[in-house]
Scaffold this active site. Structure first.
Site, mmCIF file in Angstrom:
data_model
loop_
_atom_site.group_PDB
_atom_site.id
_atom_site.type_symbol
_atom_site.label_atom_id
_atom_site.label_comp_id
_atom_site.label_asym_id
_atom_site.label_seq_id
_atom_site.Cartn_x
_atom_site.Cartn_y
_atom_site.Cartn_z
ATOM 1 N N ASP A 1 43.177 32.745 49.954
ATOM 2 C CA ASP A 1 41.880 33.391 49.951
ATOM 3 C C ASP A 1 41.261 33.524 51.346
ATOM 4 O OD1 ASP A 1 40.028 34.591 48.427
ATOM 5 O OD2 ASP A 1 38.918 32.802 47.849
ATOM 6 N N CYS B 1 46.729 53.102 37.400
ATOM 7 C CA CYS B 1 45.351 53.355 36.950
ATOM 8 C C CYS B 1 45.227 54.746 36.302
ATOM 9 C CB CYS B 1 44.368 53.256 38.121
ATOM 10 S SG CYS B 1 43.902 51.555 38.518
ATOM 11 N N CYS C 1 42.103 56.736 34.337
ATOM 12 C CA CYS C 1 41.113 55.751 33.828
ATOM 13 C C CYS C 1 39.993 55.528 34.854
ATOM 14 C CB CYS C 1 41.835 54.438 33.542
ATOM 15 S SG CYS C 1 40.743 53.100 33.043
ATOM 16 N N CYS D 1 36.417 50.741 34.814
ATOM 17 C CA CYS D 1 35.774 49.732 35.675
ATOM 18 C C CYS D 1 34.642 50.365 36.475
ATOM 19 C CB CYS D 1 36.806 49.093 36.602
ATOM 20 S SG CYS D 1 37.761 50.281 37.553
ATOM 21 N N CYS E 1 30.508 49.066 35.932
ATOM 22 C CA CYS E 1 29.880 48.159 36.906
ATOM 23 C C CYS E 1 28.347 48.224 36.805
ATOM 24 C CB CYS E 1 30.322 48.523 38.331
ATOM 25 S SG CYS E 1 29.471 47.504 39.565
ATOM 26 N N CYS F 1 27.721 44.048 44.886
ATOM 27 C CA CYS F 1 28.497 43.418 43.808
ATOM 28 C C CYS F 1 27.846 42.090 43.387
ATOM 29 C CB CYS F 1 29.925 43.189 44.292
ATOM 30 S SG CYS F 1 30.913 42.195 43.171
ATOM 31 N N CYS G 1 31.060 37.656 38.420
ATOM 32 C CA CYS G 1 30.968 38.694 37.392
ATOM 33 C C CYS G 1 32.397 39.089 37.027
ATOM 34 C CB CYS G 1 30.195 39.886 37.954
ATOM 35 S SG CYS G 1 30.331 41.423 37.014
ATOM 36 N N CYS H 1 39.135 46.369 31.869
ATOM 37 C CA CYS H 1 40.405 46.976 32.286
ATOM 38 C C CYS H 1 41.446 46.842 31.170
ATOM 39 C CB CYS H 1 40.910 46.302 33.567
ATOM 40 S SG CYS H 1 42.487 46.975 34.112
HETATM 41 FE FE1 SF4 Z 1 42.425 50.964 36.909
HETATM 42 FE FE2 SF4 Z 1 41.747 49.018 35.215
HETATM 43 FE FE3 SF4 Z 1 39.864 50.329 36.570
HETATM 44 FE FE4 SF4 Z 1 41.163 51.535 34.604
HETATM 45 S S1 SF4 Z 1 39.793 49.786 34.406
HETATM 46 S S2 SF4 Z 1 40.705 52.393 36.635
HETATM 47 S S3 SF4 Z 1 43.209 50.698 34.829
HETATM 48 S S4 SF4 Z 1 41.434 49.041 37.437
HETATM 49 FE FE1 SF4 Z 2 30.655 45.477 39.621
HETATM 50 FE FE2 SF4 Z 2 31.203 43.389 41.161
HETATM 51 FE FE3 SF4 Z 2 30.830 43.041 38.549
HETATM 52 FE FE4 SF4 Z 2 33.018 44.267 39.399
HETATM 53 S S1 SF4 Z 2 32.460 42.148 39.802
HETATM 54 S S2 SF4 Z 2 31.673 44.940 37.724
HETATM 55 S S3 SF4 Z 2 32.219 45.356 41.190
HETATM 56 S S4 SF4 Z 2 29.298 43.779 40.005
#
Ligand code: SF4
Ligand code: SF4
Length: 371
Positions: free
Chosen positions: A129, A183, A186, A189, A193, A209, A236, A243
């Site tokens: 990390d 992806c 799609c 995500c 958000c 975020c 989060c 996904c």
């Molecule tokens: Fe890609 Fe998963 Fe986001 Fe869909 S939800 S665009 S598969 S990362």
């Molecule tokens: Fe949005 Fe961050 Fe939550 Fe992902 S982790 S849904 S980018 S707020």
């Protein structure tokens, strides 16, 4: 068996679910990363802005580096689906023990074993990390998964709930094929958000975020972003939960990552009433200790405000006496967000006794929300 196969099998034995090898070539994403930092998308995470040239070239981190061993460890824990409005949400990676120590220890075991097997002169370094953006490119090159539109690394079979780690070494290994993007069309995500943190697919503006706001940001949370935080008090999971590649995510085998009692959907009022000692006991060796008591209770106050539940007003009223101005300021906001006669009385009283200018400004703003 070749050394690469032996390393793979030893890594699996040590609990790493994903293992791959890639040459230690310079990273293609270095320019993208520099631009990402320049646009302010790293927020106040200054450690991500340092040593950009070093981060982009594994050979600069380990002289003579030839290979990178990329590793992933599953941390997935199920979230209870029913929840009381006065309970908070903690990202699933943070409900058990801190992963840094555990993964680092395993990496050292693996590295020492590699040196014993290949020869004491073998050079290398272990990383967990340390460069989150660039380590995903390495992992993608090593076939661990593709960089999804949510900027997580996604494995076709196991999803994206993984910690990533690397060993950079001067060993020559048998390399894996890079992973391919699945992806497609799609956009789940991006659409889900809550704080609109994706300016584009594959690009995260960390400064918006919830993970950044609840963990890395030291001061006040920008007011326009508070409602989007919902009940999240640390991290989060939304863009991973939606996904489709995580539908078959399996619970982590590692016992240390299991949800601690009381952290699946913790009571927000109980958290708001924690003194320093209780906080230290509850979050010892847990990732949620990172923002310290002041930062975590700031997040708890926002989640209580977002609950809209008047049952939280007595606890918030008491918390307006907290010694930390950061907490008092967000508690005032929460009272303004919940509203009602009792919240107004409390705020008007605090207006007379509060001496800290930043908190006074929050109280005035909260009162304007009630008008
Ligand atoms: Fe890609 Fe998963 Fe986001 Fe869909 S939800 S665009 S598969 S990362
Ligand atoms: Fe949005 Fe961050 Fe939550 Fe992902 S982790 S849904 S980018 S707020």
């Amino acid at each position: 068996m070749s050394l690469s196969k032996n390393i793979r099998s030893k890594a699996r034995e040590l609990g790493f679910d994903l293992v791959g090898f890639t040459p230690a070539d310079p990273l293609q994403g270095a320019r993208f990363y520099a631009r990402w930092v320049a646009l302010g998308f790293a927020g106040e995470m200054n450690y991500l802005k340092r040593n950009l040239d070093k981060r982009a070239a594994p050979a600069k981190m380990v002289p003579g580096a030839r290979s990178v061993i990329c590793l992933g460890m599953n941390y997935y824990q199920e979230t209870p689906s029913t929840a009381h409005p006065l309970s908070g949400k903690i990202a699933c990676y943070a409900r058990g023990d801190d992963y840094h120590d555990l993964i680092k220890k395993r990496l050292w075991v693996l590295w020492n074993w590699i040196r014993e097997t290949s020869g004491e002169t073998t050079q290398g370094r272990v990383y967990v990390d340390t460069a989150p953006v660039l380590e995903r490119e390495l992992a993608q090159r090593a076939g661990l998964g593709w960089w999804g539109k949510n900027t997580c690394l996604i494995d076709k079979k196991k999803g994206s709930f993984f910690f990533l780690a690397e060993i950079i070494t001067d060993l020559e290994l048998e390399y894996d094929e890079p992973a391919v993007d699945h992806c497609g069309t799609c956009t789940r995500c991006l659409d889900a958000c809550p704080t609109d943190a994706f300016p584009d697919p594959y690009v995260l503006d960390s400064s918006r975020c919830i993970s950044y706001l609840t963990i890395e940001l030291k001061g006040p949370i920008p007011r326009p972003l508070r409602p989007g935080m919902g009940q999240w008090i640390f991290g989060c999971d939304v863009c991973q939960d939606v996904c489709p590649w995580n539908k078959r995510a399996e619970k982590a085998a590692e016992k240390a990552f299991r949800t601690r009692p009381g952290l699946d959907r913790p009571s927000l009022i109980r958290l708001l009433e924690m003194d320093r000692q209780t906080f230290n006991e509850q979050f010892r060796r847990n990732p949620a200790k990172r923002p310290k008591r002041a930062g975590l209770l700031r997040n708890v106050a926002v989640a209580l405000g977002n609950s809209g539940d008047v049952a939280a007003v007595p606890a918030l009223t008491r918390a307006l006496q907290d010694p930390e101005p950061l907490i008092r300021g967000h508690v005032a906001w929460a009272l303004g967000a919940i509203g009602g006669a009792d919240a107004r009385t409390t705020l008007l009283k605090a207006l007379e006794s509060e001496g800290e200018p930043t908190v006074l400004e929050e109280i005035q703003h909260a009162l304007s929300m009630l008008n």
